[in-house]
Design an enzyme around this catalytic site. Structure first.
Site, PDB file in Angstrom:
ATOM      1  N   ASP A   1       0.833  -1.208   0.000  1.00 50.53           N
ATOM      2  CA  ASP A   1       0.000   0.000   0.000  1.00 50.53           C
ATOM      3  C   ASP A   1       0.863   1.252   0.000  1.00 50.53           C
ATOM      4  O   ASP A   1       0.642   2.192  -0.758  1.00 50.53           O
ATOM      5  CB  ASP A   1      -0.955  -0.001   1.215  1.00 50.53           C
ATOM      6  CG  ASP A   1      -0.232  -0.252   2.544  1.00 50.53           C
ATOM      7  OD1 ASP A   1       0.976  -0.548   2.539  1.00 50.53           O
ATOM      8  OD2 ASP A   1      -0.894  -0.151   3.595  1.00 50.53           O
TER       9      ASP A   1
ATOM     10  N   ASP B   1       7.108   3.637   3.537  1.00 49.73           N
ATOM     11  CA  ASP B   1       7.403   4.758   4.431  1.00 49.73           C
ATOM     12  C   ASP B   1       8.894   4.666   4.799  1.00 49.73           C
ATOM     13  O   ASP B   1       9.750   5.053   4.018  1.00 49.73           O
ATOM     14  CB  ASP B   1       6.438   4.615   5.622  1.00 49.73           C
ATOM     15  CG  ASP B   1       6.553   5.695   6.667  1.00 49.73           C
ATOM     16  OD1 ASP B   1       7.181   6.721   6.415  1.00 49.73           O
ATOM     17  OD2 ASP B   1       5.979   5.527   7.763  1.00 49.73           O
TER      18      ASP B   1
ATOM     19  N   LYS C   1       6.770   7.488   0.331  1.00 49.22           N
ATOM     20  CA  LYS C   1       7.200   8.717   1.018  1.00 49.22           C
ATOM     21  C   LYS C   1       8.724   8.824   0.922  1.00 49.22           C
ATOM     22  O   LYS C   1       9.436   8.306   1.796  1.00 49.22           O
ATOM     23  CB  LYS C   1       6.815   8.652   2.503  1.00 49.22           C
ATOM     24  CG  LYS C   1       5.332   8.622   2.797  1.00 49.22           C
ATOM     25  CD  LYS C   1       5.128   8.610   4.326  1.00 49.22           C
ATOM     26  CE  LYS C   1       3.716   8.344   4.713  1.00 49.22           C
ATOM     27  NZ  LYS C   1       3.548   8.142   6.169  1.00 49.22           N
TER      28      LYS C   1
ATOM     29  N   VAL D   1      -1.435   9.340   6.164  1.00 52.60           N
ATOM     30  CA  VAL D   1      -2.600   9.292   5.276  1.00 52.60           C
ATOM     31  C   VAL D   1      -3.516   8.122   5.632  1.00 52.60           C
ATOM     32  O   VAL D   1      -3.103   7.170   6.304  1.00 52.60           O
ATOM     33  CB  VAL D   1      -2.173   9.214   3.785  1.00 52.60           C
ATOM     34  CG1 VAL D   1      -1.480  10.495   3.351  1.00 52.60           C
ATOM     35  CG2 VAL D   1      -1.286   7.999   3.529  1.00 52.60           C
TER      36      VAL D   1
ATOM     37  N   ARG E   1     -10.269   2.086   6.471  1.00 49.23           N
ATOM     38  CA  ARG E   1      -9.751   1.338   5.317  1.00 49.23           C
ATOM     39  C   ARG E   1     -10.735   1.329   4.156  1.00 49.23           C
ATOM     40  O   ARG E   1     -10.363   1.158   3.002  1.00 49.23           O
ATOM     41  CB  ARG E   1      -9.453  -0.118   5.706  1.00 49.23           C
ATOM     42  CG  ARG E   1      -8.318  -0.293   6.692  1.00 49.23           C
ATOM     43  CD  ARG E   1      -7.896  -1.753   6.738  1.00 49.23           C
ATOM     44  NE  ARG E   1      -7.061  -2.061   7.880  1.00 49.23           N
ATOM     45  CZ  ARG E   1      -5.730  -1.912   7.911  1.00 49.23           C
ATOM     46  NH1 ARG E   1      -5.101  -1.420   6.874  1.00 49.23           N
ATOM     47  NH2 ARG E   1      -5.043  -2.249   8.975  1.00 49.23           N
TER      48      ARG E   1
HETATM   49  P1  5GP Z   1       7.338   1.114   6.562  1.00 49.10           P
HETATM   50  O1  5GP Z   1       7.632  -0.242   7.092  1.00 49.10           O
HETATM   51  O2  5GP Z   1       7.827   1.378   5.165  1.00 49.10           O
HETATM   52  O3  5GP Z   1       7.781   2.208   7.526  1.00 49.10           O
HETATM   53  O4  5GP Z   1       5.779   1.295   6.543  1.00 49.10           O
HETATM   54  C1  5GP Z   1       4.991   0.457   5.828  1.00 49.10           C
HETATM   55  C2  5GP Z   1       3.673   0.188   6.514  1.00 49.10           C
HETATM   56  O5  5GP Z   1       3.363   1.162   7.518  1.00 49.10           O
HETATM   57  C3  5GP Z   1       2.592   0.283   5.492  1.00 49.10           C
HETATM   58  O6  5GP Z   1       2.368  -0.963   4.895  1.00 49.10           O
HETATM   59  C4  5GP Z   1       1.424   0.804   6.302  1.00 49.10           C
HETATM   60  O7  5GP Z   1       0.731  -0.270   6.868  1.00 49.10           O
HETATM   61  C5  5GP Z   1       2.044   1.618   7.402  1.00 49.10           C
HETATM   62  N1  5GP Z   1       2.067   3.059   7.060  1.00 49.10           N
HETATM   63  C6  5GP Z   1       3.138   3.791   6.686  1.00 49.10           C
HETATM   64  N2  5GP Z   1       2.797   5.067   6.466  1.00 49.10           N
HETATM   65  C7  5GP Z   1       1.466   5.144   6.703  1.00 49.10           C
HETATM   66  C8  5GP Z   1       0.512   6.221   6.620  1.00 49.10           C
HETATM   67  O8  5GP Z   1       0.804   7.380   6.277  1.00 49.10           O
HETATM   68  N3  5GP Z   1      -0.781   5.900   6.908  1.00 49.10           N
HETATM   69  C9  5GP Z   1      -1.166   4.655   7.287  1.00 49.10           C
HETATM   70  N4  5GP Z   1      -2.463   4.474   7.544  1.00 49.10           N
HETATM   71  N5  5GP Z   1      -0.293   3.622   7.375  1.00 49.10           N
HETATM   72  C10 5GP Z   1       1.007   3.867   7.076  1.00 49.10           C
END
Ligand code: 5GP
Length: 178
Positions: free
Chosen positions: A103, A106, A134, A156, A168
């Site tokens: 999805d 980050d 991001k 978001v 969701r």
């Molecule tokens: P990462 O492991 O890259 O930091 O983050 C990935 C996961 O964190 C995504 O699959 C999502 O579930 C959650 N996530 C990251 N940023 C956001 C955001 O802005 N909003 C929401 N609702 N979930 C996020």
């Protein structure tokens, strides 16, 4: 689209349903070209990717198979930094062209976990598709092959993405209104 309240926070409209569908189509078109003559395995990362995964797959015109893994790292509006594997991969990916469908990317912690899960399983190739990315928050160096929309470092909600499990089901994307 109006300002909405989810649990204790207010969110404002950010990416419309129309713009989301354009982004999904753009990713699908690229994958359709890149995987011509191949039979990719699409692995959806639950929960957040379910809407993107479904819309994306409807626009894929290749012979293909699907599977899912379930990971979790967020609590409320912040990442915990630790990615938990809730449901792992239950099938062989040996010799397959794998497309991981996320999805949002980050920090990249989830991507790192996924690469760890898939490493040494002898996939023929592994590529990553994400609806949202991001760049300012990304801390890893894995290449992200297909990106729907690049967004700033803000929280978001909607189109699969949640706040404490809620939101969701929204068909467009909202951003925290602070
Ligand atoms: P990462 O492991 O890259 O930091 O983050 C990935 C996961 O964190 C995504 O699959 C999502 O579930 C959650 N996530 C990251 N940023 C956001 C955001 O802005 N909003 C929401 N609702 N979930 C996020």
């Amino acid at each position: 689209m109006n300002i909405i309240t989810v649990k204790d926070k207010s969110f404002k409209p950010f990416i419309s349903e129309e713009n989301l569908q354009e982004a999904v189509q753009k990713v699908a078109n690229k994958i359709n070209i890149d995987y011509q003559g191949k039979e990719p395995l699409f692995i959806g990362v639950l929960n957040g990717s379910f809407m993107f995964f479904s819309d994306l797959l409807k626009s894929i015109n290749l012979s293909s198979t699907v599977s899912f893994v379930k990971l979790s790292s967020y609590q409320g509006i912040e990442t915990t930094g630790q990615v938990n594997e809730l449901i792992g991969l239950d099938e062989s990916i040996e010799g397959k062209d794998v497309v991981v469908v996320e999805d949002i990317v980050d920090t990249g912690n989830t991507l790192e976990k996924i690469y760890g899960m898939l490493a040494e399983k002898k996939a023929k190739s592994i590529k990553i598709a994400t609806l949202l990315y991001k760049p300012e928050a990304y801390k890893k160096s894995f290449s992200i092959d297909y990106v729907g929309v690049e967004i700033p470092n803000a929280f978001v909600l909607g189109y699969g993405l949640d706040y404490d499990g809620l939101g969701r089901n929204l068909s467009s994307i909202y951003v925290l209104n602070d």
